[in-house]
Each structure stands twice: as C-alpha cells, then as structure tokens.
Design an enzyme around this catalytic site. Structure first.
Site: not given
Ligand code: EPZ
Length: 431
Positions: A22-23, A92, A116, A307
């Site tokens: 994803k990142n 974001r 967040d 994470d």
C-alpha cells in the site's frame, strides 16, 4: 455497521501470498501525474486507500482503470490541480500529489490532511522542503496552496526528521527542478527506493534512494514518459502474518515476502521463540510453544517499523513474561490498547512506553478497529482469544489489507464478516 466476527483458538497454518505494498503503490499512482500519457502500475492491492487515490487522480482529470491488480493511469491532460477535502480527509496520503502536481503544472491546491488516531501528523517538512525548491506556499481555507509558475530549482534540503511522506513528495518535485537537489536525513524505508525506481524508469535521475542522502539531477518535466511498474510486496502485511503465526502458535509460509525488509521484526519473533526460515519465495514462521516476552522500540527504517507496534503488542499480550515497548515515531499510537484491555490484556502505557504483562489467554469481547494496524492487532488478539470476538469499524482493515477474510480462512481461521463490506468501486464501472 460492518463487523468481523473472529472465533479464537485455531493455530494458523499454510501458505498465504502477500499483496503489493500500500505505502508504495499510493505514491506510484501519484507519481504517474508527472508523465503525460498512460502509465500502468501492477501488483496494486485492491484496498480502499488505493481506490481513494484513484478518486483523487480522477478529480484532477486523470482517468484511472483497474484490471485485476493493474491500475492504468492516463495523465495525458490535467483539468484541475486541486485535491479536495472530502477525499484527503479519508486518506492522508493524498498529500503526496502535492510534489508531482507542482512539478507538472506549476501549481497545486491540496486540502490539509489533519491528524488521526496515531498522531497530529503535521506536513511542515513537506512545505519547508518545497519552499526550498522555490515554490511559493501558503495555507488558506484549509488548503495548502503551492505555486511555482517559473518552475522549481534544485536545492540542498536537510530534513529535521526522516519523514517518509516528505522524502517522497520532495523527490517527486525535485525530479523536474532545474539543477541538482540533495535531500539529507532522508527516510530510508524500502518503499522510497521502490518509488525512485519508478521515477527513474520515467526518465528521472535519482541516486541514493534507500540511504539517508538522496541526490536528484532535475530534468525538465518534458523528459518524463509513461511507464509500467510493479509495486514491491507489502512488508507490513508480511509482518502481520508473521506475528499471527507466533501469537497462534502456528506455521505460516508468507509467499512473496521480502525477508530482507523484515530483518528486525523476524529477529524479535525469533527471540520470542519462533523458527524463522527465509525461503526462495518468502518467509516461513513457525511457533511451537507459547511465545516468550521481548522488548522492542520503534524507529525509522532500518529500525523496527512503527506499523508493527500494535501487531507485535497483540502477539506479546499472550507471551510468557513481561515485554516493554517504546514508540518513537508517533506520539499517540497506544490508543488501541484500551481495546486490547477489554479482551483481558494486561498492558500499562506511560507516555511512549508500554509494559505488557503476558496473560495465558485473552477473552473474546466486542472491540473496535481504530485504524489499519490497530485493526490488525484486534484480529491477532481475537485469534488467540477464548470465544468469538466482534471487531467493529473493519473498514479500517479494508483500507490496508486486501482479501483479509479469505486469506485468514485459507490459514484455518474461523472468521466471518457481518454486514456489507465497504465496496471498492471499480472506477471504470462508474463511468
Ligand atoms: C508513512 O506515513 C506511512 N504511510 C505510515 O503507515 C507509517 O507509519 C509512516 O510512514 C512511518 O513509517 C504511508 O506511506 C501512506 P512520516 P507518513 O512522515 O509519511 C512527523 C500505515 O498504517 N512529521 O514518516 O505520514 C510525523 O508527525 C501508515 O500504513 C512531521 O513532524 O509518516 C510523525 O511523527 C500509518 N512533519 C513522523 O514524522 C512532517 O512534515 C513520521 O511521519 C512530516 C512528518
């Protein structure tokens, strides 16, 4: 309300293939803005965040089509340079269109992302760096507005902190600046190098990505051409399966995982008693006995990724002994601990430290997923708990994990979604 119902007790076993990162994929999609024409990014996970990035691009006038795990992005023309609040507040990471838009169009107007669950998340390093590249920047009406009508110019930028997003945004701007840019104290996460690989394939000149000093020889924006690029495997998803194997005393082969991106985490899991094998195509993690307590601290790469913190904490909640965790990256990344306590975890937090006294077994309870990785922690805790746990707000999991229920079920977990999942719309179908 969509919930995940997870019945605890299964020892997860089998092979699971990790999805694309994803990142990295989010930044690849943003980078496609630099080159007029149709770029194709492959191995993109079908998760909410990638769909939202597609929406942001479509809002800029860039058609996005999905075919399986390939996303085709046609940036021939941009009809807008604005990323609206409705989309940015949901994700974001939309802030990373700032750099490529400024480079391509000389102007960008992006809603300020705001904070967040894990922290205040300022963008001062992005703004400061873009100003050094010659952009005029102001914030107005909740937007950051950046202008460089005469183009950007190379500069030496030393980041106060090795921010991932700031490094990527500045890299994607500097590739089109006149002259050379040096980003010092740059972030070194593997995703940065994967983004740089795509930029170089597009015609950019980037050296040192993955180290703390990145040098970029700017080439005019006309030098960029569309590309095809495959996103790297998701190391955070890989780490999630590895920790799930330890927590459930299971045996999981994570196909497609890059072991070299997981060194510190795999080392910690081995300290907790796991047998870790690096295979040709991934990693195998086996845990025979109850895990043993380990201490860990989170740091920017090559330190242990923040994470992994909630994911590791969930596994250590059932370890033998007391673990101490230190969170150094985000100032409020222990909010989910209250949810683990609802399941009987014995965890005390003080500032950026947490003391985890392992318990024999957690007990099922209704809990919430507060964000992507806190959601993963709830799933891992539920897999070890006595009874059936209901995890609410699982759209957070859908934001970052592709096909989670199917993968869990393949590994022997008893899991069911209750209520309709947030649908990942196919932008092509929408037209
Ligand atoms: C990226 O966020 C990841 N997100 C995060 O993953 C990850 O936790 C984080 O990097 C750290 O590894 C994406 O790539 C989409 P940072 P990012 O800028 O870029 C401070 C997940 O679950 N900071 O490296 O936003 C900031 O407040 C997510 O997949 C400033 O002070 O992270 C934080 O404390 C969660 N000013 C620290 O730096 C700035 O201008 C790290 O932030 C920028 C950041």
């Amino acid at each position: 309300m969509d919930r995940l119902l997870v019945t605890g007790g299964a020892r997860l076993a089998g092979t699971v293939r990790v999805s694309g990162a994803k990142n990295a994929a989010l930044k690849h999609m943003a980078a496609a803005l630099l080159a007029p024409g149709r770029s194709v990014v492959r191995n993109v996970p079908r998760i909410l965040d990638c769909t939202l990035m597609g929406r942001v691009l479509e809002h800029l006038g860039v058609p996005v089509t999905w075919e399986g795990d390939a996303v085709s992005i046609d940036a021939t023309t941009l009809t807008s340079t604005e990323a609206p609040y409705e989309l940015v507040r949901q994700m974001r990471a939309s802030i990373v269109v700032l750099g490529p838009l400024l480079a391509r169009a000389g102007r960008a107007r992006v809603a300020l992302p705001g904070g967040d669950e894990i922290g205040s998340r300022p963008i001062d390093l992005h703004v400061h760096g873009l100003a050094k590249l010659g952009a005029r920047i102001r914030t107005e009406h909740g937007f950051v507005v950046a202008e460089a009508p005469d183009g950007l110019r190379g500069a030496v930028i030393t980041l106060d902190y090795p921010s991932v997003g700031a490094t990527e945004n500045l890299m994607m701007a500097a590739v089109a600046a006149r002259g050379t840019t040096v980003i010092d104290n740059a972030a070194r996460e593997p995703e940065i190098a994967d983004v740089a690989d795509l930029l170089v394939a597009m015609g950019a000149r980037v050296a040192g990505a993955g180290t703390s000093t990145i040098e970029i020889d700017g080439v005019g924006v006309d030098a960029f051409h569309p590309v095809e690029h495959a996103t790297m495997p998701d190391r955070i998803e890989s780490g999630t399966w590895a920790a799930a194997a330890v927590a459930t005393r299971g045996d999981i082969t994570i196909a497609g995982a890059r072991a070299d991106h997981l060194d510190l985490l795999l080392g910690k899991l081995a300290d907790a008693g796991a047998t870790v094998d690096r295979t040709e195509d991934g990693v195998r993690v086996r845990q025979a006995e109850r895990p043993t307590a380990v201490d860990f601290v989170t740091l920017p790469y090559p330190g242990l990724a923040t994470d992994f913190q909630p994911i590791l904490m969930a596994a250590l909640a059932v370890a033998r002994g007391t673990s101490i965790a230190t969170e150094n990256v985000f100032e409020s990344r222990f909010l989910y601990v209250d949810e683990l306590r609802r399941m009987g975890a014995d965890i005390r937090t003080e500032g950026h430290h947490a003391v985890i006294r392992g318990v024999e077994r957690l007990s099922a309870a209704p809990v919430r997923a507060l964000d992507i990785r806190a959601g993963a922690a709830m799933v891992i805790a539920a897999l070890t708990a006595d009874g059936r746990t209901s995890i609410a707000d699982v759209h957070h999991l859908d934001r970052g994990y592709e096909d989670l229920e199917r993968k869990l079920t393949t590994l022997g977990a008893e899991v069911r979604r209750d209520g309709e999942p947030v649908v990942v719309p196919d932008p092509a179908a929408a037209r």
